[in-house]
Design a protein around this motif. Structure first.
Motif, PDB file in Angstrom:
ATOM      1  N   ILE A  38       0.585 -29.243   9.657  1.00  0.00           N
ATOM      2  CA  ILE A  38       1.215 -30.332   8.900  1.00  0.00           C
ATOM      3  C   ILE A  38       2.695 -30.423   9.278  1.00  0.00           C
ATOM      4  O   ILE A  38       3.220 -31.522   9.488  1.00  0.00           O
ATOM      5  CB  ILE A  38       1.027 -30.153   7.383  1.00  0.00           C
ATOM      6  CG1 ILE A  38      -0.446 -30.305   7.015  1.00  0.00           C
ATOM      7  CG2 ILE A  38       1.894 -31.144   6.603  1.00  0.00           C
ATOM      8  CD1 ILE A  38      -0.797 -29.893   5.589  1.00  0.00           C
ATOM      9  N   ALA A  39       3.362 -29.277   9.389  1.00  0.00           N
ATOM     10  CA  ALA A  39       4.773 -29.275   9.788  1.00  0.00           C
ATOM     11  C   ALA A  39       4.941 -29.903  11.169  1.00  0.00           C
ATOM     12  O   ALA A  39       5.881 -30.679  11.408  1.00  0.00           O
ATOM     13  CB  ALA A  39       5.325 -27.848   9.776  1.00  0.00           C
ATOM     14  N   LEU A  40       4.032 -29.611  12.082  1.00  0.00           N
ATOM     15  CA  LEU A  40       4.078 -30.187  13.425  1.00  0.00           C
ATOM     16  C   LEU A  40       3.896 -31.711  13.376  1.00  0.00           C
ATOM     17  O   LEU A  40       4.600 -32.459  14.059  1.00  0.00           O
ATOM     18  CB  LEU A  40       3.012 -29.545  14.302  1.00  0.00           C
ATOM     19  CG  LEU A  40       2.981 -29.982  15.762  1.00  0.00           C
ATOM     20  CD1 LEU A  40       4.288 -29.667  16.464  1.00  0.00           C
ATOM     21  CD2 LEU A  40       1.813 -29.302  16.468  1.00  0.00           C
ATOM     22  N   LYS A  41       2.976 -32.166  12.558  1.00  0.00           N
ATOM     23  CA  LYS A  41       2.770 -33.610  12.408  1.00  0.00           C
ATOM     24  C   LYS A  41       4.014 -34.286  11.827  1.00  0.00           C
ATOM     25  O   LYS A  41       4.392 -35.388  12.246  1.00  0.00           O
ATOM     26  CB  LYS A  41       1.564 -33.887  11.506  1.00  0.00           C
ATOM     27  CG  LYS A  41       0.237 -33.570  12.156  1.00  0.00           C
ATOM     28  CD  LYS A  41      -0.901 -33.814  11.197  1.00  0.00           C
ATOM     29  CE  LYS A  41      -2.229 -33.443  11.811  1.00  0.00           C
ATOM     30  NZ  LYS A  41      -3.346 -33.712  10.901  1.00  0.00           N
ATOM     31  N   GLU A  42       4.654 -33.637  10.874  1.00  0.00           N
ATOM     32  CA  GLU A  42       5.879 -34.192  10.280  1.00  0.00           C
ATOM     33  C   GLU A  42       7.009 -34.227  11.307  1.00  0.00           C
ATOM     34  O   GLU A  42       7.811 -35.165  11.332  1.00  0.00           O
ATOM     35  CB  GLU A  42       6.294 -33.391   9.042  1.00  0.00           C
ATOM     36  CG  GLU A  42       5.324 -33.488   7.885  1.00  0.00           C
ATOM     37  CD  GLU A  42       5.203 -34.876   7.272  1.00  0.00           C
ATOM     38  OE1 GLU A  42       6.105 -35.720   7.460  1.00  0.00           O
ATOM     39  OE2 GLU A  42       4.196 -35.136   6.595  1.00  0.00           O
ATOM     40  N   ALA A  43       7.066 -33.214  12.178  1.00  0.00           N
ATOM     41  CA  ALA A  43       8.072 -33.206  13.250  1.00  0.00           C
ATOM     42  C   ALA A  43       7.831 -34.372  14.200  1.00  0.00           C
ATOM     43  O   ALA A  43       8.781 -35.051  14.621  1.00  0.00           O
ATOM     44  CB  ALA A  43       8.043 -31.876  13.995  1.00  0.00           C
ATOM     45  N   ASN A  44       6.584 -34.629  14.501  1.00  0.00           N
ATOM     46  CA  ASN A  44       6.237 -35.752  15.368  1.00  0.00           C
ATOM     47  C   ASN A  44       6.632 -37.077  14.718  1.00  0.00           C
ATOM     48  O   ASN A  44       7.185 -37.974  15.373  1.00  0.00           O
ATOM     49  CB  ASN A  44       4.742 -35.711  15.685  1.00  0.00           C
ATOM     50  CG  ASN A  44       4.346 -36.685  16.766  1.00  0.00           C
ATOM     51  OD1 ASN A  44       5.174 -37.211  17.483  1.00  0.00           O
ATOM     52  ND2 ASN A  44       3.059 -36.930  16.881  1.00  0.00           N
ATOM     53  N   GLU A  45       6.358 -37.210  13.448  1.00  0.00           N
ATOM     54  CA  GLU A  45       6.737 -38.430  12.737  1.00  0.00           C
ATOM     55  C   GLU A  45       8.256 -38.588  12.699  1.00  0.00           C
ATOM     56  O   GLU A  45       8.789 -39.696  12.878  1.00  0.00           O
ATOM     57  CB  GLU A  45       6.181 -38.412  11.305  1.00  0.00           C
ATOM     58  CG  GLU A  45       6.512 -39.667  10.537  1.00  0.00           C
ATOM     59  CD  GLU A  45       5.974 -39.691   9.121  1.00  0.00           C
ATOM     60  OE1 GLU A  45       6.510 -40.485   8.326  1.00  0.00           O
ATOM     61  OE2 GLU A  45       5.038 -38.938   8.800  1.00  0.00           O
ATOM     62  N   THR A  46       8.969 -37.484  12.498  1.00  0.00           N
ATOM     63  CA  THR A  46      10.429 -37.526  12.468  1.00  0.00           C
ATOM     64  C   THR A  46      10.986 -37.981  13.815  1.00  0.00           C
ATOM     65  O   THR A  46      11.935 -38.767  13.866  1.00  0.00           O
ATOM     66  CB  THR A  46      10.995 -36.149  12.069  1.00  0.00           C
ATOM     67  OG1 THR A  46      10.465 -35.795  10.781  1.00  0.00           O
ATOM     68  CG2 THR A  46      12.511 -36.164  12.003  1.00  0.00           C
ATOM     69  N   GLU A  47      10.370 -37.516  14.893  1.00  0.00           N
ATOM     70  CA  GLU A  47      10.753 -37.987  16.229  1.00  0.00           C
ATOM     71  C   GLU A  47      10.652 -39.510  16.302  1.00  0.00           C
ATOM     72  O   GLU A  47      11.538 -40.170  16.840  1.00  0.00           O
ATOM     73  CB  GLU A  47       9.816 -37.404  17.293  1.00  0.00           C
ATOM     74  CG  GLU A  47      10.276 -36.143  17.921  1.00  0.00           C
ATOM     75  CD  GLU A  47       9.366 -35.771  19.083  1.00  0.00           C
ATOM     76  OE1 GLU A  47       9.912 -35.446  20.142  1.00  0.00           O
ATOM     77  OE2 GLU A  47       8.135 -35.810  18.933  1.00  0.00           O
ATOM     78  N   TYR A  48       9.567 -40.033  15.800  1.00  0.00           N
ATOM     79  CA  TYR A  48       9.335 -41.478  15.813  1.00  0.00           C
ATOM     80  C   TYR A  48      10.443 -42.230  15.074  1.00  0.00           C
ATOM     81  O   TYR A  48      10.996 -43.201  15.580  1.00  0.00           O
ATOM     82  CB  TYR A  48       7.961 -41.788  15.204  1.00  0.00           C
ATOM     83  CG  TYR A  48       7.684 -43.261  15.055  1.00  0.00           C
ATOM     84  CD1 TYR A  48       7.331 -44.025  16.162  1.00  0.00           C
ATOM     85  CD2 TYR A  48       7.768 -43.878  13.818  1.00  0.00           C
ATOM     86  CE1 TYR A  48       7.071 -45.384  16.031  1.00  0.00           C
ATOM     87  CE2 TYR A  48       7.509 -45.233  13.679  1.00  0.00           C
ATOM     88  CZ  TYR A  48       7.165 -45.984  14.781  1.00  0.00           C
ATOM     89  OH  TYR A  48       6.914 -47.320  14.647  1.00  0.00           O
ATOM     90  N   TRP A  49      10.776 -41.780  13.864  1.00  0.00           N
ATOM     91  CA  TRP A  49      11.812 -42.456  13.079  1.00  0.00           C
ATOM     92  C   TRP A  49      13.165 -42.367  13.782  1.00  0.00           C
ATOM     93  O   TRP A  49      13.931 -43.333  13.777  1.00  0.00           O
ATOM     94  CB  TRP A  49      11.890 -41.894  11.663  1.00  0.00           C
ATOM     95  CG  TRP A  49      10.653 -42.135  10.859  1.00  0.00           C
ATOM     96  CD1 TRP A  49       9.851 -41.194  10.277  1.00  0.00           C
ATOM     97  CD2 TRP A  49      10.038 -43.393  10.553  1.00  0.00           C
ATOM     98  NE1 TRP A  49       8.789 -41.799   9.643  1.00  0.00           N
ATOM     99  CE2 TRP A  49       8.884 -43.148   9.792  1.00  0.00           C
ATOM    100  CE3 TRP A  49      10.355 -44.721  10.855  1.00  0.00           C
ATOM    101  CZ2 TRP A  49       8.056 -44.167   9.324  1.00  0.00           C
ATOM    102  CZ3 TRP A  49       9.533 -45.738  10.395  1.00  0.00           C
ATOM    103  CH2 TRP A  49       8.394 -45.447   9.635  1.00  0.00           C
TER     104      TRP A  49
END
Length: 106
Positions: free
Chosen positions: A67-78
């Motif tokens: 989940i933390a990895l997915k959130e990091a990926n989403e943060t990259e996007y933003w």
């Protein structure tokens, strides 16, 4: 929780940078929707890593880190959106983006 856990330390420091970015975007640039999105995903990384410390099982531990990895990926996007829409200049973008991009390689 171990005080010397570098991942915990780094993810908390990153969350604090995200909070400062959120405040900057909100107050200086009047960006409300994108700033809330990056606040949510950027602080969630460390929260999930912190939760993994007290995981109930190996699978729970792995799930929290995924989940933390997915959130990091989403943060990259933003961050990319904020940069490409000129809310962040190159220097601002690079200084924070390199941190989250590095986490994707772990």
């Amino acid at each position: 929780m171990k005080a010397d856990n570098q991942v915990l330390t780094d993810s908390k420091a990153f969350a604090l940078r995200i909070i400062r970015l959120y405040n900057y975007l909100k107050e200086e640039k009047q960006v409300y929707v994108l700033s809330k999105q990056i606040l949510r995903s950027g602080t969630s990384i460390g929260a999930n890593i912190r939760e993994s410390v007290n995981a109930q099982s190996r699978m729970d531990f792995i799930n929290k880190l995924n989940i933390a990895l997915k959130e990091a990926n989403e943060t990259e996007y933003w961050l990319e959106l904020l940069h490409e829409s000129d809310y962040l200049d190159d220097k601002q973008f690079e200084s924070i983006y390199k941190i989250v991009a590095k986490s994707q390689q772990l």
